[in-house]
Design a protein around this motif. Structure first.
Motif, PDB file in Angstrom:
ATOM      1  N   GLY A  55       0.811  -1.207   0.000  1.00 56.90           N
ATOM      2  CA  GLY A  55       0.000   0.000   0.000  1.00 56.90           C
ATOM      3  C   GLY A  55       0.846   1.259   0.000  1.00 56.90           C
ATOM      4  O   GLY A  55       0.503   2.261  -0.629  1.00 56.90           O
ATOM      5  N   LYS A  56       1.966   1.218   0.700  1.00 53.60           N
ATOM      6  CA  LYS A  56       2.852   2.373   0.738  1.00 53.60           C
ATOM      7  C   LYS A  56       3.553   2.598  -0.597  1.00 53.60           C
ATOM      8  O   LYS A  56       3.842   3.738  -0.952  1.00 53.60           O
ATOM      9  N   LYS A  57       3.795   1.539  -1.352  1.00 53.53           N
ATOM     10  CA  LYS A  57       4.395   1.717  -2.679  1.00 53.53           C
ATOM     11  C   LYS A  57       3.460   2.496  -3.577  1.00 53.53           C
ATOM     12  O   LYS A  57       3.878   3.407  -4.275  1.00 53.53           O
ATOM     13  N   GLY A  58       2.190   2.113  -3.584  1.00 53.81           N
ATOM     14  CA  GLY A  58       1.167   2.895  -4.245  1.00 53.81           C
ATOM     15  C   GLY A  58       1.111   2.814  -5.756  1.00 53.81           C
ATOM     16  O   GLY A  58       0.269   3.447  -6.366  1.00 53.81           O
ATOM     17  N   ASN A  59       1.975   2.048  -6.398  1.00 47.40           N
ATOM     18  CA  ASN A  59       1.934   1.977  -7.860  1.00 47.40           C
ATOM     19  C   ASN A  59       0.939   0.921  -8.329  1.00 47.40           C
ATOM     20  O   ASN A  59       0.361   0.188  -7.534  1.00 47.40           O
ATOM     21  N   LEU A  60       0.724   0.851  -9.618  1.00 48.27           N
ATOM     22  CA  LEU A  60      -0.275  -0.050 -10.184  1.00 48.27           C
ATOM     23  C   LEU A  60       0.073  -1.513  -9.937  1.00 48.27           C
ATOM     24  O   LEU A  60      -0.795  -2.333  -9.632  1.00 48.27           O
ATOM     25  N   SER A  61       1.341  -1.850 -10.048  1.00 53.68           N
ATOM     26  CA  SER A  61       1.776  -3.229  -9.823  1.00 53.68           C
ATOM     27  C   SER A  61       1.483  -3.671  -8.398  1.00 53.68           C
ATOM     28  O   SER A  61       0.974  -4.776  -8.167  1.00 53.68           O
ATOM     29  N   ALA A  62       1.782  -2.823  -7.435  1.00 55.84           N
ATOM     30  CA  ALA A  62       1.525  -3.146  -6.032  1.00 55.84           C
ATOM     31  C   ALA A  62       0.024  -3.277  -5.780  1.00 55.84           C
ATOM     32  O   ALA A  62      -0.418  -4.164  -5.048  1.00 55.84           O
ATOM     33  N   ARG A  63      -0.761  -2.416  -6.408  1.00 52.85           N
ATOM     34  CA  ARG A  63      -2.214  -2.475  -6.236  1.00 52.85           C
ATOM     35  C   ARG A  63      -2.779  -3.779  -6.790  1.00 52.85           C
ATOM     36  O   ARG A  63      -3.659  -4.391  -6.198  1.00 52.85           O
ATOM     37  N   ARG A  64      -2.267  -4.219  -7.922  1.00 53.84           N
ATOM     38  CA  ARG A  64      -2.729  -5.477  -8.498  1.00 53.84           C
ATOM     39  C   ARG A  64      -2.321  -6.671  -7.647  1.00 53.84           C
ATOM     40  O   ARG A  64      -3.076  -7.628  -7.499  1.00 53.84           O
ATOM     41  N   GLN A  65      -1.121  -6.626  -7.073  1.00 53.54           N
ATOM     42  CA  GLN A  65      -0.682  -7.709  -6.192  1.00 53.54           C
ATOM     43  C   GLN A  65      -1.578  -7.793  -4.964  1.00 53.54           C
ATOM     44  O   GLN A  65      -1.969  -8.877  -4.533  1.00 53.54           O
ATOM     45  N   ALA A  66      -1.888  -6.648  -4.385  1.00 51.40           N
ATOM     46  CA  ALA A  66      -2.749  -6.622  -3.202  1.00 51.40           C
ATOM     47  C   ALA A  66      -4.169  -7.070  -3.547  1.00 51.40           C
ATOM     48  O   ALA A  66      -4.791  -7.821  -2.803  1.00 51.40           O
ATOM     49  N   ALA A  67      -4.684  -6.613  -4.684  1.00 55.81           N
ATOM     50  CA  ALA A  67      -6.043  -6.978  -5.095  1.00 55.81           C
ATOM     51  C   ALA A  67      -6.144  -8.466  -5.398  1.00 55.81           C
ATOM     52  O   ALA A  67      -7.213  -9.065  -5.235  1.00 55.81           O
ATOM     53  N   ALA A  68      -5.057  -9.084  -5.831  1.00 54.35           N
ATOM     54  CA  ALA A  68      -5.063 -10.524  -6.094  1.00 54.35           C
ATOM     55  C   ALA A  68      -5.117 -11.318  -4.793  1.00 54.35           C
ATOM     56  O   ALA A  68      -5.570 -12.462  -4.786  1.00 54.35           O
ATOM     57  N   TYR A  69      -4.694 -10.725  -3.696  1.00 56.70           N
ATOM     58  CA  TYR A  69      -4.657 -11.433  -2.414  1.00 56.70           C
ATOM     59  C   TYR A  69      -5.871 -11.120  -1.549  1.00 56.70           C
ATOM     60  O   TYR A  69      -6.448 -12.005  -0.927  1.00 56.70           O
ATOM     61  N   ILE A  70      -6.272  -9.861  -1.505  1.00 53.99           N
ATOM     62  CA  ILE A  70      -7.353  -9.418  -0.626  1.00 53.99           C
ATOM     63  C   ILE A  70      -8.696  -9.666  -1.314  1.00 53.99           C
ATOM     64  O   ILE A  70      -8.862  -9.380  -2.489  1.00 53.99           O
TER      65      ILE A  70
END
Length: 117
Positions: A55-70
């Protein structure tokens, strides 16, 4: 032998264990505080810390990784909005585990997992 194993098995196969962690982390992100067993709390703390780092990274790649898990999209939005701002200056240690004693039904050690304010 359990040499080199990182997580506990919780008497589940990999898919069930992953689903358990995903559900607990999603609830932790939604409610900021959950009550579970002590061993589960210690294991999901690791995953929750990684999610806040994404979440702190805030870029699109990080958002997609988080959305794939949550599981919940609203929890992802909250992670990348409110929580990313809250922990922008903090370099780690976003969660705390507080032991609360044995559970009434079976005597399992319970704990509260919560985000540090």
């Amino acid at each position: 032998m359990r040499h080199g194993l990182v997580t506990k098995r919780f008497d589940r196969d990999k898919g069930q264990r992953e689903a358990l962690f995903r559900g607990l982390v999603t609830d932790l992100l939604k409610y900021e505080k959950i009550t579970t067993t002590e061993s589960r709390a210690k294991e999901i703390r690791k995953v929750a810390e990684k999610m806040v780092t994404l979440g702190k990274k805030g870029n699109l790649s990080a958002r997609r990784q988080a959305a794939a898990y949550i599981y919940d999209e609203a929890a992802v939005d909250r992670l990348f909005g409110e929580m990313a701002k809250r922990y922008a200056e903090r370099s780690g240690g976003y969660t705390r585990v507080v032991k609360i004693g044995p559970r009434a039904g079976d005597g399992a050690a319970e704990a509260i997992v919560e985000f540090v304010k």
